[in-house]
Scaffold this active site. Structure first.
Site, mmCIF file in Angstrom:
data_model
loop_
_atom_site.group_PDB
_atom_site.id
_atom_site.type_symbol
_atom_site.label_atom_id
_atom_site.label_comp_id
_atom_site.label_asym_id
_atom_site.label_seq_id
_atom_site.Cartn_x
_atom_site.Cartn_y
_atom_site.Cartn_z
ATOM 1 N N LYS A 219 0.863 -1.103 -0.125
ATOM 2 C CA LYS A 219 0.070 0.064 -0.081
ATOM 3 C C LYS A 219 0.918 1.246 0.013
ATOM 4 O O LYS A 219 2.010 1.089 0.660
ATOM 5 C CB LYS A 219 -1.086 -0.102 1.310
ATOM 6 C CG LYS A 219 -2.191 -1.082 0.915
ATOM 7 C CD LYS A 219 -3.219 -1.072 1.840
ATOM 8 C CE LYS A 219 -4.082 -2.299 1.468
ATOM 9 N NZ LYS A 219 -5.021 -2.705 2.398
ATOM 10 N N ARG A 255 -2.764 -10.250 5.187
ATOM 11 C CA ARG A 255 -2.862 -10.498 3.967
ATOM 12 C C ARG A 255 -2.003 -9.840 3.133
ATOM 13 O O ARG A 255 -1.421 -8.517 3.211
ATOM 14 C CB ARG A 255 -4.205 -9.565 3.328
ATOM 15 C CG ARG A 255 -4.497 -9.650 2.310
ATOM 16 C CD ARG A 255 -6.053 -9.013 1.766
ATOM 17 N NE ARG A 255 -6.382 -9.131 0.508
ATOM 18 C CZ ARG A 255 -5.957 -8.423 -0.411
ATOM 19 N NH1 ARG A 255 -5.142 -7.397 -0.596
ATOM 20 N NH2 ARG A 255 -6.281 -8.457 -1.898
#
Ligand code: HH2
Length: 285
Positions: A219, A255
């Site tokens: 991210k 994740r």
């Protein structure tokens, strides 16, 4: 097949299989079903406990994908996974009842819904009837606009209240609590500071009594932390550091795209934790 509780008994890694043209870090790489399945097989070899197959990008600015297109992307991959990796635990990253229904018929056991059952009113019943598990994630706004000045009172209190309310809604819709895991939704309608505070205070979500899933892998905020404002995806080293810190604060599922490195980082952290004399271990660990 393991239950959610069994999967979460020790922290594990969920490997990402994006079957999308536009995901922020790997868009277009696994659109071809055979390539997606090869990739999934490698993730299992590297230690992924769960494979998260998704056909719709939720990156900031992403446009929604129509149902038939999402099915067209995801179903051929799930069919091949069922034949090629029959023992793998498969999750489908979708908010649509129609996609989830097909995925569950093809053996998926978890529905990873970034809208926490708010996106499609029919999804809760599909999950309830199938006996599958569900991940309910916090998001402020919707992907198209969620990074336009997100605001909270106290970000952890607000996310906690949201997850508690969505857990109640899931149970009222007939999904047993034991089949629900919760996710603060790092990067979904949050500034860098919001993300950091959610990780730092993740233990405060532990009182919800459900396993916590956390996704920081690749991210953009990982690059921002290091002072790079222009990067469109985040580097690995800060993701590993944050994954370890999240597990220290109670995350059960991480994740990640780079499964081997995450498994190695979590294994090293677990070894250090296990070296603590039992009398000095935090309660409940
Ligand atoms: N992050 C992404 C997608 N799905 N699901 C959960 N539960 N938690 C997350 O943090 C999460 C998620 C975004 O990552 P990625 O799949 O790499 O990107 P894209 O949405 O662009 O496909």
């Amino acid at each position: 097949m393991p239950s959610l509780a069994e999967l979460c008994a020790t922290p594990c890694v969920m490997g990402v299989v994006n079957v999308t043209p536009d995901s922020f870090s790997d868009g277009g790489r696994f659109l071809e079903p055979e390539r997606a399945v090869e990739h999934a097989a490698r993730l299992v070899e590297e230690g992924a406990a769960i494979l998260d197959v998704g056909g719709e990008s939720t990156r900031p600015g992403a446009e929604p994908v129509p149902l038939d297109e999402e099915i067209r992307r995801v179903v051929p991959v799930l069919e091949r996974l069922r034949d090629r990796l029959p023992g793998a635990v498969v999750s489908v990253d979708t908010s649509k009842a129609g996609v989830a229904r097909r995925a569950l018929e093809l053996g998926a056991q978890l529905v990873n819904d970034v809208t926490a059952l708010r996106g499609d009113p029919a999804l809760a019943a599909v999950v309830a009837e199938s006996g599958a598990s569900v991940c309910l994630m916090h998001m402020q706004g919707e992907p198209r606009t969620m990074q336009d000045a997100p605001r909270y009172g106290d970000v952890v209190d607000d996310v906690r209240a949201f997850l508690e309310q969505r857990l109640t809604a899931a149970v009222e819709a007939g999904i047993p609590e034991e089949r629900v895991c919760l996710d603060p939704g790092i990067g979904f309608g949050k500034t860098v500071e919001h993300n950091l505070e959610l990780i730092a205070r993740l233990d405060e979500l532990g009182s919800l009594g459900r396993p916590l899933l956390v996704g920081v892998s690749r991210k953009r905020f990982l690059a921002r932390i290091l002072g790079d404002e222009r990067a469109t995806s985040g580097p690995l080293a800060p993701a590993l550091a944050i994954a370890v810190l999240a597990v220290e604060r109670g995350a059960a599922i991480v994740r990640a795209h780079d499964v081997r490195e995450h498994v190695q980082a979590l294994t090293a952290a677990a070894r250090v934790r296990a070296a603590l004399p039992p009398t000095r271990r935090p309660a409940g660990r």
